[in-house]
Design an enzyme around this catalytic site. Structure first.
Site, PDB file in Angstrom:
ATOM      1  N   CYS A 110       0.872  -1.177   0.000  1.00 26.07           N
ATOM      2  CA  CYS A 110       0.000   0.000   0.000  1.00 26.07           C
ATOM      3  C   CYS A 110       0.910   1.229   0.000  1.00 26.07           C
ATOM      4  O   CYS A 110       1.671   1.436   0.943  1.00 26.07           O
ATOM      5  CB  CYS A 110      -0.885  -0.057   1.247  1.00 26.07           C
ATOM      6  SG  CYS A 110      -1.913   1.385   1.436  1.00 26.07           S
ATOM      7  N   CYS A 117      -2.207  15.274   3.327  1.00 23.70           N
ATOM      8  CA  CYS A 117      -3.289  15.255   2.339  1.00 23.70           C
ATOM      9  C   CYS A 117      -4.192  16.454   2.566  1.00 23.70           C
ATOM     10  O   CYS A 117      -4.504  16.801   3.706  1.00 23.70           O
ATOM     11  CB  CYS A 117      -4.094  13.960   2.462  1.00 23.70           C
ATOM     12  SG  CYS A 117      -5.412  13.844   1.240  1.00 23.70           S
ATOM     13  N   CYS A 121     -10.419  13.889   5.078  1.00 22.68           N
ATOM     14  CA  CYS A 121     -11.542  13.000   5.421  1.00 22.68           C
ATOM     15  C   CYS A 121     -11.621  12.845   6.942  1.00 22.68           C
ATOM     16  O   CYS A 121     -10.592  12.778   7.624  1.00 22.68           O
ATOM     17  CB  CYS A 121     -11.365  11.636   4.763  1.00 22.68           C
ATOM     18  SG  CYS A 121     -11.334  11.754   2.971  1.00 22.68           S
ATOM     19  N   CYS A 124      -9.615  10.007   8.917  1.00 21.97           N
ATOM     20  CA  CYS A 124      -8.264   9.690   8.461  1.00 21.97           C
ATOM     21  C   CYS A 124      -7.196  10.456   9.237  1.00 21.97           C
ATOM     22  O   CYS A 124      -7.238  11.684   9.335  1.00 21.97           O
ATOM     23  CB  CYS A 124      -8.178  10.027   6.978  1.00 21.97           C
ATOM     24  SG  CYS A 124      -6.528   9.848   6.322  1.00 21.97           S
ATOM     25  N   GLU A 170      -3.967  11.725  -1.727  1.00 20.13           N
ATOM     26  CA  GLU A 170      -4.963  11.419  -2.763  1.00 20.13           C
ATOM     27  C   GLU A 170      -4.213  11.244  -4.087  1.00 20.13           C
ATOM     28  O   GLU A 170      -3.717  12.216  -4.662  1.00 20.13           O
ATOM     29  CB  GLU A 170      -5.984  12.575  -2.837  1.00 20.13           C
ATOM     30  CG  GLU A 170      -6.855  12.621  -4.067  1.00 20.13           C
ATOM     31  CD  GLU A 170      -7.575  11.313  -4.402  1.00 20.13           C
ATOM     32  OE1 GLU A 170      -8.355  10.826  -3.586  1.00 20.13           O
ATOM     33  OE2 GLU A 170      -7.319  10.770  -5.513  1.00 20.13           O
ATOM     34  N   SER A 201      -6.815   4.125  -5.496  1.00 22.19           N
ATOM     35  CA  SER A 201      -7.964   4.393  -4.646  1.00 22.19           C
ATOM     36  C   SER A 201      -8.125   5.905  -4.522  1.00 22.19           C
ATOM     37  O   SER A 201      -7.190   6.606  -4.140  1.00 22.19           O
ATOM     38  CB  SER A 201      -7.722   3.781  -3.269  1.00 22.19           C
ATOM     39  OG  SER A 201      -8.741   4.181  -2.393  1.00 22.19           O
ATOM     40  N   SER A 224     -13.258   5.614  -2.551  1.00 21.84           N
ATOM     41  CA  SER A 224     -13.520   5.719  -1.107  1.00 21.84           C
ATOM     42  C   SER A 224     -14.887   6.375  -0.952  1.00 21.84           C
ATOM     43  O   SER A 224     -14.997   7.597  -0.916  1.00 21.84           O
ATOM     44  CB  SER A 224     -12.475   6.605  -0.427  1.00 21.84           C
ATOM     45  OG  SER A 224     -11.217   6.055  -0.584  1.00 21.84           O
ATOM     46  N   LEU A 225     -15.900   5.563  -0.920  1.00 26.35           N
ATOM     47  CA  LEU A 225     -17.272   6.087  -0.968  1.00 26.35           C
ATOM     48  C   LEU A 225     -17.751   6.521   0.427  1.00 26.35           C
ATOM     49  O   LEU A 225     -18.109   7.666   0.637  1.00 26.35           O
ATOM     50  CB  LEU A 225     -18.179   5.003  -1.557  1.00 26.35           C
ATOM     51  CG  LEU A 225     -19.591   5.407  -1.904  1.00 26.35           C
ATOM     52  CD1 LEU A 225     -19.628   6.509  -2.932  1.00 26.35           C
ATOM     53  CD2 LEU A 225     -20.374   4.190  -2.410  1.00 26.35           C
ATOM     54  N   ASN A 299     -10.338   1.534  11.974  1.00 25.40           N
ATOM     55  CA  ASN A 299      -9.460   1.369  13.129  1.00 25.40           C
ATOM     56  C   ASN A 299      -9.678   2.589  14.018  1.00 25.40           C
ATOM     57  O   ASN A 299      -9.815   3.698  13.504  1.00 25.40           O
ATOM     58  CB  ASN A 299      -7.994   1.361  12.688  1.00 25.40           C
ATOM     59  CG  ASN A 299      -7.611   0.034  12.081  1.00 25.40           C
ATOM     60  OD1 ASN A 299      -7.959  -1.016  12.593  1.00 25.40           O
ATOM     61  ND2 ASN A 299      -6.906   0.090  10.973  1.00 25.40           N
ATOM     62  N   CYS A 342      -3.698   4.248   7.793  1.00 21.24           N
ATOM     63  CA  CYS A 342      -2.805   5.235   7.201  1.00 21.24           C
ATOM     64  C   CYS A 342      -2.641   6.488   8.058  1.00 21.24           C
ATOM     65  O   CYS A 342      -3.591   7.056   8.552  1.00 21.24           O
ATOM     66  CB  CYS A 342      -3.287   5.526   5.786  1.00 21.24           C
ATOM     67  SG  CYS A 342      -3.672   7.178   5.355  1.00 21.24           S
TER      68      CYS A 342
HETATM   69  S1  SF4 Z   1      -8.597   9.124   3.298  1.00 20.66           S
HETATM   70 FE1  SF4 Z   1      -7.193   9.528   1.617  1.00 20.66          FE
HETATM   71  S2  SF4 Z   1      -8.082  11.347   0.595  1.00 20.66           S
HETATM   72 FE2  SF4 Z   1      -9.042  11.234   2.637  1.00 20.66          FE
HETATM   73  S3  SF4 Z   1      -7.719  12.531   3.954  1.00 20.66           S
HETATM   74 FE3  SF4 Z   1      -6.962  10.409   4.127  1.00 20.66          FE
HETATM   75  S4  SF4 Z   1      -5.326  10.290   2.623  1.00 20.66           S
HETATM   76 FE4  SF4 Z   1      -6.567  12.077   2.078  1.00 20.66          FE
END
Ligand code: SF4
Length: 352
Positions: A110, A117, A121, A124, A170, A201, A224-225, A299, A342
């Site tokens: 991955c 980013c 989101c 995240c 992204e 993705s 990523s819906l 998570n 992540c």
């Molecule tokens: S899920 Fe992906 S697009 Fe959304 S903030 Fe995290 S890294 Fe960025």
């Protein structure tokens, strides 16, 4: 001649650079193979290139392998790496399916595509940090090469087979570099990772989804819906305010028309959204799409306030989709004992 990043060079570019330096074409091929196939981390390891030529080349090509700051190993075989880039920024990447699969037929990495980013989101850890910069092609490819290098120290036959662009950042907001990285990773004199074994993705950068279908119809697409209605998705994935669900669904249809490939719709399930109504809304939204739904129980991440749904909630949610005839999978938990979601390792490390 300005200094160029060695790991980001295509074979054609290296041939041109070698010609400009008065070196033969075969030197470029040797160089490309050392870097992209054998995953060496220094000029000294390129044994069939004489010292004079190495010095000439290194004066025009900069070679910055990633510095492994931390490596965590999960009980389930997942390995998570924190790498420092040449300017001090750090990124994460994850090797999945290792050790566990003694058949050795599938090793997925991955990859990250940006430092931080801008999308932000709600669930995240990377988004919490904001955007720092795009990764270069060499830095994207370098994650595969350096992980390959380290794992081969224990397992000389190790080979990455699958890539998901699902780490920090992204990917479609760093489009050109990501596309070039895909070409390099696929190259027959490099890692030879099949195009169809690489998946991008995205949170839904609509114009780039259509461009991707036209530029590289072999690469897989995951969306990523996370929510099936605009008001809920606006809160979870801010990109939705710019490209609402109707335009995203249209882009996915166009993608499947051009590529004939099915789209994966990723849905992060929290204790909040794993509800019957949400599942029914998803069925309505995805009606007619050539796709498959992947449910991802979140998570727990400090700072997001999200909680993981119970297994009973996940099962009920999946059942609603299956009853409507949809293809559904639930992503296995990987590396929960090592903060594999992540952005978590980097946040933890920066906080120390
Ligand atoms: S899920 Fe992906 S697009 Fe959304 S903030 Fe995290 S890294 Fe960025």
């Amino acid at each position: 001649m300005e200094s160029i990043e060695l790991r980001g060079c295509s074979l054609d570019e290296l041939i041109e650079i070698c010609q400009e330096m008065g070196l033969k074409r075969f030197r470029a091929i040797q160089l490309f193979q050392w870097v992209q196939q054998k995953a060496v981390r220094s000029w000294d390891e390129m044994r069939n290139i004489g010292e004079v030529d190495r010095q000439t080349l290194s004066s025009h090509l900069h070679f910055h392998p990633l510095e492994r700051v931390r490596e965590q190993r999960s009980k389930d075989g997942t390995r998570k790496y924190l790498f420092r880039l040449h300017d001090g920024e750090t990124i994460e990447c994850v090797l999945m399916d290792y050790a566990r699969t003694m058949t050795r037929d599938r090793h997925t990495i991955c990859l990250s595509t940006q430092v931080g980013c801008a999308v932000g989101c709600a669930f995240c850890a990377t988004g919490l940090e904001g955007f720092r910069r795009n990764l270069s092609t060499g830095e994207i490819v370098g994650q595969v090469l350096d992980i390959t290098h380290y794992v081969r120290q224990e397992d000389p036959d190790f080979q990455v087979t699958n890539i998901v662009f699902m780490g920090m950042g992204e990917p479609l907001l760093n489009y050109e570099q990501v596309l070039k990285a895909i070409q390099l990773l696929n190259h027959e004199q490099g890692q030879t990772i099949g195009m169809r074994r690489m998946t991008i993705s995205t949170c839904g950068v609509v114009p780039k989804i259509i461009q991707l279908a036209k530029d590289n119809p072999q690469v897989g697409l995951a969306i990523s819906l996370h929510a099936a209605q605009d008001n809920a998705r606006n809160q979870l994935v801010p990109m939705n305010r710019r490209y609402p669900l109707a335009s995203l669904m249209e882009a996915c249809e166009e993608y499947t028309q051009i590529t004939h490939r099915r789209v994966t719709f990723e849905v992060a399930l929290t204790s909040e959204n794993a509800r019957q109504e949400e599942a029914e809304a998803l069925v309505r939204l995805l009606k007619g799409q050539l796709g498959h739904v992947n449910l991802i129980p979140v998570n727990p991440v400090v700072g997001t306030g999200m909680e993981r749904p119970t297994s009973e909630q996940i099962k009920r949610f999946a059942q609603v989709l299956e009853d409507a005839g949809m293809a559904v999978s639930s992503r296995e938990e990987r590396g929960t004992d090592i903060d594999a979601a992540c952005g978590q390792l980097r946040r933890q490390w920066e906080g120390e």
